[in-house]
Every structure is written in structure tokens, then in C-alpha cells.
Design a protein around this motif. Structure first.
Motif, short mmCIF file in Angstrom:
data_model
loop_
_atom_site.label_atom_id
_atom_site.label_comp_id
_atom_site.label_asym_id
_atom_site.label_seq_id
_atom_site.Cartn_x
_atom_site.Cartn_y
_atom_site.Cartn_z
N ASP A 12 -9.42 -5.44 -6.50
CA ASP A 12 -9.27 -5.42 -5.05
C ASP A 12 -7.80 -5.29 -4.68
N ASP A 13 -7.47 -4.32 -3.85
CA ASP A 13 -6.08 -4.04 -3.53
C ASP A 13 -5.37 -5.24 -2.90
N THR A 14 -6.03 -5.88 -1.96
CA THR A 14 -5.41 -7.02 -1.27
C THR A 14 -5.12 -8.16 -2.24
N GLU A 15 -6.11 -8.48 -3.09
CA GLU A 15 -5.93 -9.55 -4.07
C GLU A 15 -4.84 -9.18 -5.08
N GLN A 46 -2.27 -7.11 -4.75
CA GLN A 46 -0.94 -7.16 -4.15
C GLN A 46 -0.47 -8.60 -3.95
N ALA A 47 -1.40 -9.48 -3.57
CA ALA A 47 -1.04 -10.89 -3.39
C ALA A 47 -0.63 -11.53 -4.72
N THR A 75 0.84 -1.19 0.00
CA THR A 75 0.00 0.00 0.00
C THR A 75 0.88 1.25 0.00
#
Length: 631
Positions: free
Chosen positions: A614-617, A619-620, A393
Motif C-alpha cells: 500500500d502506497d500510503t503505508e 511512504q509512512a 508520490t
């Protein structure tokens, strides 16, 4: 498809055919690279390389200072001497000192600013963009007030906010509105401070020949303002080197019957060079050559220290973009393949595609880079486009602080992995926006057989896999292609060599410039269903070992295939998935493919590449892809 002419010429080919040593300097916006080439066992090889900051700005204000500093590094490495009394020692001496040939390429000095005046409509503007696409130039289209008034609807309000963009013809313009348009056009020329102007348009439009007359009047007014400013600045003791009062160079590619009238109007303020009217792609090449000549005269030759640099060589220094285009087209013809070169510099990003049938699509994005040009990227794409490539982030403030540091200190190196990844995200976007510009100029886009990567941020990447990932993300190749990293940043220099000694260029290219092979990439495209099999890859190594790999849609896989190792490939795509021969068509390589520093890369993420929202997805996934690739 537009094929740009080679403005570099064939100068000196026979003259330098027997040279045993060459010194080639590439003077960029941030750094100057100098390479020494010589004969080793009958083959031309890279002997040594030096690098130093470019020195066109105060306190040195002399481009040759940086060249000499870079040559000093080569002198230390080799124990030979190349400079005496501030000059290149030439030819090579019996003692080993000196060099037979010195060649220079230049991308320092910034782009040439070109004002496009007259009856400028969208088709003409597109033709001009094609003409300058392979040059260090940027344009500002300024349609004459009468042309704007006769082709656009009258604005509802008078002022700086009114639009001059073409729209459907509407209400008649008032004299007050036309006067406001005159003031707006004059302000645009004042802000641009053009190096030169291009006047276009025929006399059969709705405004007749009036736009051509007004284009001349705008230049006359701008010249008077410039002279007044120059005089006022000189009286106040302000340096005026950027406000010279020499005549504007003008290329006239408008209605031929008015060329004499244009010359009379501009006789005291401009030097007019007439070309055939720019009405179709048939005239684009001539405009490109003329603008390139103006760039050389009004930008390159005005660089501090240019005259001294010129005396060191029997040929004029080339624009780096011209040198690179020579090499890309040379390699495409020599190896009979489609070649793409991506050069990410500090202030300029270049993408050039040359086809084996002579096709050539150049895009030189002046002012866009990862050094002083990093702010232009942020302005064009916004900070969210940068953040989408980061596996962590990040805030807008952090991105803007990074840009400020790079603009103020372009030569600094990253001090953390976080800073490195932000820089590489900017490099991706620099390539993406440049490719988008290139695609605007061409009706079709060729799939590349070979991708050449160069420029500091790519050449200096800590891991080869990081370069591979940047190229896959930004260029989005399809089918089967090979990727090569120009770690020594020789590609532009070899292009300059190719214009005077083609054999030398081939040998250096094969022996040194493309020695960092990242590997072969297989990129299936088409109907890739997430979570479903995209392609089954059969690998038959030279030693007889066989391997089968199933690659799922949305993933990247790396198959071990080391440098100097080869294998035969068989590709079994899923129905609807294409590997270059059509949806669902199996492909078997007729020849063995080469391995590389990363290996055999299978990129089944899809084309166009779409990142998770989706930011989390997201980045993963970025972390997962990087780990698989070894980035």
C-alpha cells in the motif's frame, strides 16, 4: 567458488617502497579525482585532494587536461608545484615541489563490447559472464546459425521477431529460416560494433564444427561491412575514429583441433589469441585475464590523451575495477574478515565481496550508474521500482524527466530534497541489480563483516544516515557488520597504491579512507513476526554504563554509540530469529564493537526486505525509518 586472478600484478613494489610522496589520479566517467599522499610523523597520510570534470570528450578530448585541473587544486592548497611544461615533476625536489610516484586508475572510456560467438549454450554463456564479472566489459552472445538451427525448434514464422533462444528441439529449419537467422546475427554484430570477439564451443555438439566456421564467417562479413562503412564515411568527410578498420582481436577458446583453420579464415580480419577450451570454471581465470588485457588495449589505451598520461608513470594506468578488487582482497586477507565494497559511479556500479579464505565475487555493472548510466537502471527495473523507495508520490513523467536531466547534465548536484531522494533511489537500484548479477556467478554469498561504500552519490550525501539507509536497503546485510563511508573517495586509489606500496596502502586506509565510520549494524533475520519482539540488545559501554533495548520486528532502532566509543553487545533473539549463530541462539561479542557517526543500528525489518504494497503505508514506514535513523 570462483576466485578471480589479480591481473594487476606486483609491479613496482620494491621500487616504490621508500617513496615519500605519491600522487594518485582516478579518472572516472564524470569526474577525475587526484590525491596527494605523503609522510607525516612516519605515517602516510592524505595531504590534499583535488577534483575536476573528466575531459575525454570534446572540446578538450584529452584525459590529462582534467588530471592537470585537479592537480591545480592540490597546488593551490599546498603551495607546491607538481606540473611543469605539461609533465609531472618527479622525483620530489628539495624545495618540496614534485612527487616521487604518480599512479593513475581509469574507469572512463566505457566498457569493452565483447561478442561471444560459436556454439554458445547457457552453461558457456554463464562461464563467460563469470569471466568478465570483475571487468569493464559487456557481452552479447551470438550463437552461430547452424547451432541455433540444431538446438532450437524451428520458428513458426520467418522474420525479425523469431526467437533464437534455446528451447526443446523440434521441427527442422528451412533454408529460408536459416538465411533469416544469418541476417539477424549479422545485424546484432552490426548493432553491437564489438571491440573484440570470443569464439567458444567444442566440435562434439549436434552441429559439429560448423558453428566455429560460421563464427569466423560472421566476423569476416562484419569486417567487410565495417571497411565499407569506414570508406563511405571518410569520402563524405564524416569523422571515422569510431569506425577503425584495424583487425578484430579474437580470443579463441573452442575446439583445439580447429585453431589453425580459424586462424586461416580470419588471417585478414582478426588477430587470434588461443586459449584452452572454455569448458569449466577451471578456464574462467585465463579468459578473464585475456579479456582484461583486451580492455586495456582497445578501450583504456584508446582514450584521448592516454599516451601522455602513460609517460607520467613508471607503471601502466590500471582499470579502476582492477584497483578496487586489489584493495578488497588485500583488506580481507590483512584483517581476516569478509569485506564488501560498493562503488556507485556515474556510468558504472561495482560490488565486490572478498572472503578471509580467499573467496572473491566481483560484479562490475558497466553502463549502470547514477550519471550517464541512470537510463540503463530505469530500463532494467522500471519506474515503479524507483518510486518504491520514495516517501512521496511521484509520477512516471517526473522520473523520466529526472533521468533525462542526469543523462544530459551528469555533473549537476541536486537542488531539492525531492531530487536528492530520487537520486538515492536510483543508487539503491543500481546496487540491487549489481548484487543480483554477482549472486548469479556464485553458489554461495558470504555475510559481510565490513562494508565499504564509495562513489560520488554516497560520498556526497548530506547526511551519513542517508548512506547507512541506502546500504541497508540495497545490500541487505545479515548478522553483525560494520559500515564505513569513503567520503574522500580514496578506496580505488588505495587499491592502486597497494599494488606498488602495501604499507602505504594500509596506513592511508586506516588513517584517512575509513575515518568516516558509520557504525556497527545488527541485522536479525529469519522468522520475524510483525509487531513482535525480534531481539533484545544489551549494551555495556566502556565506562560501565549499561543499556537494554527491545527491538520489534519491522522496525529500525539506533542505540547511541558515538565515534571512538566502544561497547560490549549481548543479543537475545526471539525463537526462530537469527543474529548469526542460529535461530534463537544468544550471542555475546567477545570484543567491544565500535561506534560511529550514526551509532549502533538495529535493523529488524526482515530479510529479504519487503516493503508494504500500500502506497500510503509504505511512504509512512519509509518516513518513520528515516526519522529514527536521522536520515
Amino acid at each position: 567458488m570462483y576466485t578471480q586472478p589479480n591481473s594487476g600484478g606486483e609491479q613496482g613494489t620494491a621500487l616504490h617502497a621508500t617513496a615519500s610522496s605519491l600522487l594518485v589520479a582516478d579518472c572516472g566517467a564524470v569526474s577525475t579525482k587526484v590525491s596527494l599522499f605523503g609522510l607525516v610523523e612516519g605515517q602516510y597520510r592524505l595531504m590534499a585532494r583535488g577534483e575536476a570534470p573528466t575531459t575525454i570528450a570534446p572540446p578538450q578530448s584529452d584525459i590529462t587536461v582534467g588530471v592537470i585541473q585537479a592537480i591545480s587544486v592540490i597546488e593551490f592548497i599546498t603551495g607546491r608545484h607538481f606540473i611543469e611544461d605539461g609533465r609531472i615533476i618527479s622525483p620530489e625536489q628539495s624545495s618540496g615541489d614534485g612527487v616521487d610516484v604518480f599512479i593513475a586508475t581509469v574507469s572512463a572510456g566505457g566498457p569493452m563490447r565483447l561478442a561471444v560467438l560459436g556454439a554458445v549454450n547457457s552453461p558457456l554463456e554463464k562461464l563467460v559472464e563469470q569471466a568478465i564479472s570483475g571487468l569493464y566489459a559487456e557481452i552479447q552472445s551470438i550463437a552461430s546459425p547452424s547451432y541455433v538451427a540444431t538446438t532450437t525448434q524451428a520458428p513458426t514464422s520467418v522474420g525479425a521477431g523469431m526467437s533464437g533462444s534455446p528451447s526443446s528441439p523440434g521441427g527442422k529449419w528451412t533454408q529460408e529460416q536459416v538465411t533469416q537467422e544469418w541476417e539477424r546475427q549479422a545485424a546484432r554484430i552490426r548493432d553491437l560494433q564489438p571491440h573484440a570477439a570470443l569464439i567458444v564451443g567444442m566440435a562434439d555438439g549436434p552441429a559439429g564444427p560448423t558453428p566455429l566456421q560460421e563464427a569466423c564467417q560472421l566476423l569476416v562479413n562484419a569486417s567487410k561491412e565495417r571497411s565499407a562503412l569506414h570508406g563511405a564515411s571518410a569520402s563524405a568527410g564524416v569523422p571515422t575514429q569510431d569506425l577503425g578498420v584495424s583487425p578484430y582481436p579474437v580470443i579463441y577458446a573452442g575446439a583445439p583441433q580447429y585453431v589453425d583453420a580459424v586462424r586461416r579464415m580470419l588471417q585478414s580480419v582478426a588477430e587470434v589469441n588461443r586459449l584452452d577450451p572454455l569448458t569449466s570454471q577451471a578456464q574462467v581465470g585465463a579468459v578473464s585475464v585475456a579479456v582484461g588485457a583486451l580492455h586495456e588495449k582497445n578501450v583504456i589505451q584508446q582514450i584521448p590523451g592516454y599516451d601522455r598520461l602513460r609517460t607520467w608513470s613508471e607503471s601502466q594506468p590500471l582499470a579502476t575495477a582492477t584497483s578496487l578488487s586489489s584493495l578488497v582482497r588485500f583488506l580481507a586477507q590483512h584483517y581476516k574478515m569478509n569485506v564488501t565494497a560498493a562503488d556507485v559511479g556515474g556510468a558504472t556500479t561495482t560490488v565486490m565481496l572478498a572472503g578471509e579464505q580467499g573467496e572473491f565475487i566481483p560484479a562490475v555493472n558497466s553502463g549502470v550508474g547514477v550519471g550517464p548510466g541512470v537510463g540503463a537502471i530505469l530500463q532494467q527495473v522500471g519506474w515503479q521500482r524507483i518510486a518504491r523507495w520514495l516517501p512521496f508520490t511521484v509520477s512516471e513523467d517526473e522520473i523520466r524527466q529526472y533521468v533525462l536531466n542526469r543523462v544530459m547534465h551528469p555533473q549537476i548536484i541536486p537542488t531539492s530534497m525531492r531530487e536528492l531522494q530520487i537520486g538515492q533511489a536510483f543508487a539503491r537500484e543500481a546496487i540491487i541489480v549489481t548484487v543480483a548479477d554477482a549472486k548469479k556467478q556464485s553458489a554461495s554469498w558470504l555475510d559481510s563483516d565490513l562494508i565499504l561504500a564509495t562513489g560520488g552519490i554516497l560520498a556526497h550525501a548530506p547526511k551519513y544516515a542517508q548512506v547507512a539507509m541506502m546500504l541497508l536497503d540495497a545490500l541487505e546485510p545479515r548478522g553483525v557488520t560494520s559500515m564505513v563511508l569513503d567520503r574522500t573517495m580514496l578506496i580505488a586509489q588505495i587499491g592502486a597504491i597497494a599494488s606498488v606500496a602495501p604499507i602505504t596502502a594500509v596506513q592511508v586506509n586506516e588513517n584517512d579512507a575509513v575515518s568516516h565510520r558509520l557504525g556497527t549494524c545488527v541485522i536479525p533475520f529469519g522468522d520475524l513476526q510483525p509487531g513482535q519482539l525480534a531481539v533484545r540488545v544489551g549494551v555495556e559501554y566502556s565506562n560501565g554504563r549499561q543499556l537494554t533495548v527491545d527491538v520489534m520486528a519491522g522496525s529500525i532502532e539506533v542505540v547511541p554509540l558515538r565515534l571512538n566509543e566502544q561497547a560490549l553487545l549481548t543479543l537475545f533473539p526471539a525463537p526462530g530469529v537469527d543474529v548469526g549463530l542460529g535461530p534463537g541462539e544468544r550471542a555475546r561479542a567477545a570484543e567491544e564493537i565500535d561506534g560511529g557517526l550514526v551509532g549502533l543500528i538495529i535493523d529488524a525489518r526482515g530479510r529479504p526486505l519487503v516493503l508494504p504494497s500500500d502506497d500510503t503505508e509504505r511512504q509512512a514506514r519509509l518516513l518513520q525509518w528515516a526519522q529514527v535513523l536521522g536520515a
